[in-house]
Write a protein that holds these residues in place. Structure first.
Motif, PDB file in Angstrom:
ATOM      1  N   GLN A 151     116.990  -0.862  61.447  1.00  0.00           N
ATOM      2  CA  GLN A 151     117.806  -1.737  60.611  1.00  0.00           C
ATOM      3  C   GLN A 151     118.313  -2.940  61.405  1.00  0.00           C
ATOM      4  O   GLN A 151     118.341  -4.063  60.909  1.00  0.00           O
ATOM      5  N   LEU A 152     118.725  -2.688  62.653  1.00  0.00           N
ATOM      6  CA  LEU A 152     119.309  -3.746  63.479  1.00  0.00           C
ATOM      7  C   LEU A 152     118.309  -4.834  63.831  1.00  0.00           C
ATOM      8  O   LEU A 152     118.608  -6.032  63.684  1.00  0.00           O
ATOM      9  N   VAL A 153     117.136  -4.457  64.309  1.00  0.00           N
ATOM     10  CA  VAL A 153     116.193  -5.445  64.843  1.00  0.00           C
ATOM     11  C   VAL A 153     115.789  -6.482  63.798  1.00  0.00           C
ATOM     12  O   VAL A 153     115.841  -7.690  64.069  1.00  0.00           O
ATOM     13  N   PRO A 154     115.399  -6.094  62.573  1.00  0.00           N
ATOM     14  CA  PRO A 154     115.088  -7.123  61.578  1.00  0.00           C
ATOM     15  C   PRO A 154     116.282  -8.021  61.241  1.00  0.00           C
ATOM     16  O   PRO A 154     116.108  -9.193  60.891  1.00  0.00           O
ATOM     17  N   ALA A 155     117.505  -7.461  61.365  1.00  0.00           N
ATOM     18  CA  ALA A 155     118.702  -8.240  61.017  1.00  0.00           C
ATOM     19  C   ALA A 155     119.033  -9.304  62.061  1.00  0.00           C
ATOM     20  O   ALA A 155     119.632 -10.333  61.729  1.00  0.00           O
TER      21      ALA A 155
END
Length: 480
Positions: A179-183
């Motif tokens: 979730q974090l990396v694409p954000a």
């Protein structure tokens, strides 16, 4: 009046407190170490944080929410929903914030709970509801203390983490990282992801909920029951895949393979993101953005083993230094260490940590021999691999309420050792043939015992906890 102490004010603690209040028990205190309720949804605020269980299921059954913005709601909505439920049900006013529990001991006629500040709380019933995902796990990497930049675990994220324009290294490819990396990709100057094992992923069937849908839900709440039932039906598919249905497992694996074919064109990258472990032995992740993000020119996926952290970044086994300004640990939680660091002492001086030395266990995930009037929420082997854990919380809350009624009638409930042992043998026997034994994960201890997951269907757990059986408890503790 029966005094009840609940440790933790997350979804589980609120569920059991609300059920007890409905049953007429009023002398309840929730001991919460933080300054507000919320559990994992209070602690995890990293960019992109959202639910990976559809909202119609990730809700209390008696508080279906017509105002979710989408099928998989973001962090802020979930936390606000929990706070609203706690307020409406009268739970919030019974929370003692800033009350970190250091120890709890059975005195013979009740529990004496000692807080970190030295204060004591006495209760007839102790209900630990600290959850399985409350203590972040940070790997012991050589040189980590020398890193000159900002290092943070996803569960300790703050708005001040300097992502914009900086080089970010993310260790781990679990539920938080995907979730974090694409954000943050595109905001950070560059993102380097360090992967130990490639996760199994599935397309995330997310969608926005429009105004007409919300209005219909408010006018006809029964429509939300239909949505919840339909969503429940969909979860039966991955559930069957995880619990041994070979045909369904093959279909689901094929769907995951197709996602990689659609979203990753580069053969070298596709090889890196192709799992080499059985599907389901670790958590299957639902995402539409993870694989395309890894294909971005400003994102690198590194599969070499990390051998050291340097002042300027991360060094891998091939001798390459990967510079970064921010080091993020997306490395999950110490899920197998139930109730740590609280020291719990039961009858005759039994220490819970000693009883669980070879892995945590509890009858129905709720009761442990030698620890009278202590009932766990989200205890050992009550995690679910395919549906909402809130369903389990509510089943546990109903069983615990029955137990508290017995305590209020004068009983001290202590589960019989032979009943607990037979139950544990059954659960471990069923788990021995499950996919969760096929690799090392947060579901298992280092010795290989599966302590997190329930081996069957959620409906089976609800059925088995529907009625408290007095014959399961030591006869000397039953006074009425």
């Amino acid at each position: 009046m029966t005094r009840i102490a609940i440790i933790g004010a997350g979804f589980g603690g609120v569920a059991v407190a609300a059920e007890l209040l409905r049953a007429g028990f009023d002398d309840i205190v929730l001991l919460e170490k933080a300054d507000r309720a919320g559990g994992v949804w209070r602690d995890n605020t990293y960019p992109g944080c959202a639910c990976d269980v559809p909202a119609p299921l990730y809700s209390y059954s008696r508080a279906l929410n017509p105002d979710w913005s989408r099928r998989y709601p973001p962090h802020d909505e979930i936390l606000a929903y929990l706070h609203r439920c706690a307020d409406v049900w009268g739970v919030t006013e019974r929370v003692r914030f800033g009350a970190e529990v250091a120890s709890a001991a059975w005195s013979g006629d009740g529990w004496e709970i000692i807080l970190a500040d030295g204060d004591a709380v006495r209760a007839d019933v102790l209900i630990p509801a600290v959850g399985q995902l409350s203590r972040p796990s940070i790997p012991a990497l050589p040189g980590a203390e020398s890193f000159a930049g900002v290092a943070v675990h996803t569960a300790h994220w703050t708005p001040g983490v300097p992502v914009a324009g900086n080089r970010v290294a993310v260790v781990g490819t679990g539920a938080s990282a995907i979730q974090l990396v694409p954000a943050i990709a595109g905001t950070a100057a560059h993102v380097t992801v360090f992967q130990r094992t490639a996760p199994w992923t599935m397309p995330k069937p997310d969608r926005r909920y429009g105004r007409l849908r919300k209005a219909a839900y408010r006018r006809m709440p029964s429509l939300m029951l239909l949505s919840r039932a339909a969503t429940w039906g969909l979860t039966l598919v991955p559930g069957a895949a995880l619990t041994g249905n070979r045909v369904v497992n093959a279909l689901v694996r094929g769907y995951s393979w197709s996602q990689r074919r659609w979203q990753v064109r580069d053969p070298e990258l596709r090889a890196k993101v192709t799992p080499d472990e059985p599907m389901g032995c670790k958590r299957v992740l639902f995402t539409n953005a993870w694989l395309p993000t890894l294909a971005r020119p400003d994102v690198d996926l590194v599969t070499e083993k990390i051998v050291a952290v340097t002042p300027d970044g991360v060094r891998t086994a091939d001798g390459v230094d990967h510079p970064c300004d921010v080091l993020v640990y997306g490395t999950g939680f110490a899920a197998t260490e139930f109730l740590v660091p609280i020291r719990v002492t039961g009858r005759d001086g039994a220490v819970l940590a000693d009883e669980w030395r070879d892995g945590a266990h509890a009858y129905l995930g709720l009761a442990v021999p030698g620890f009278p009037n202590m009932f766990l929420v989200y205890g050992p082997n009550t995690n679910t691999g395919n549906t909402s854990v809130i369903y389990f919380h509510e089943a546990q809350a109903r069983w615990i309420t029955q137990a508290v009624r017995r305590v209020a009638a004068g009983d001290d409930l202590e589960v019989r050792p032979e009943v607990a042992a037979a139950y544990d043998a059954e659960i471990q026997s069923r788990l021995a043939g499950s996919v969760w034994t096929a690799c090392q994960s947060w579901y298992r201890t280092a010795a290989g015992r599966v302590v997190a997951n329930w081996p069957g269907k959620a409906t089976e757990y609800r059925r088995r906890t529907a009625t408290l059986n007095r014959s399961d408890f030591l006869p000397g503790t039953l006074k009425n």
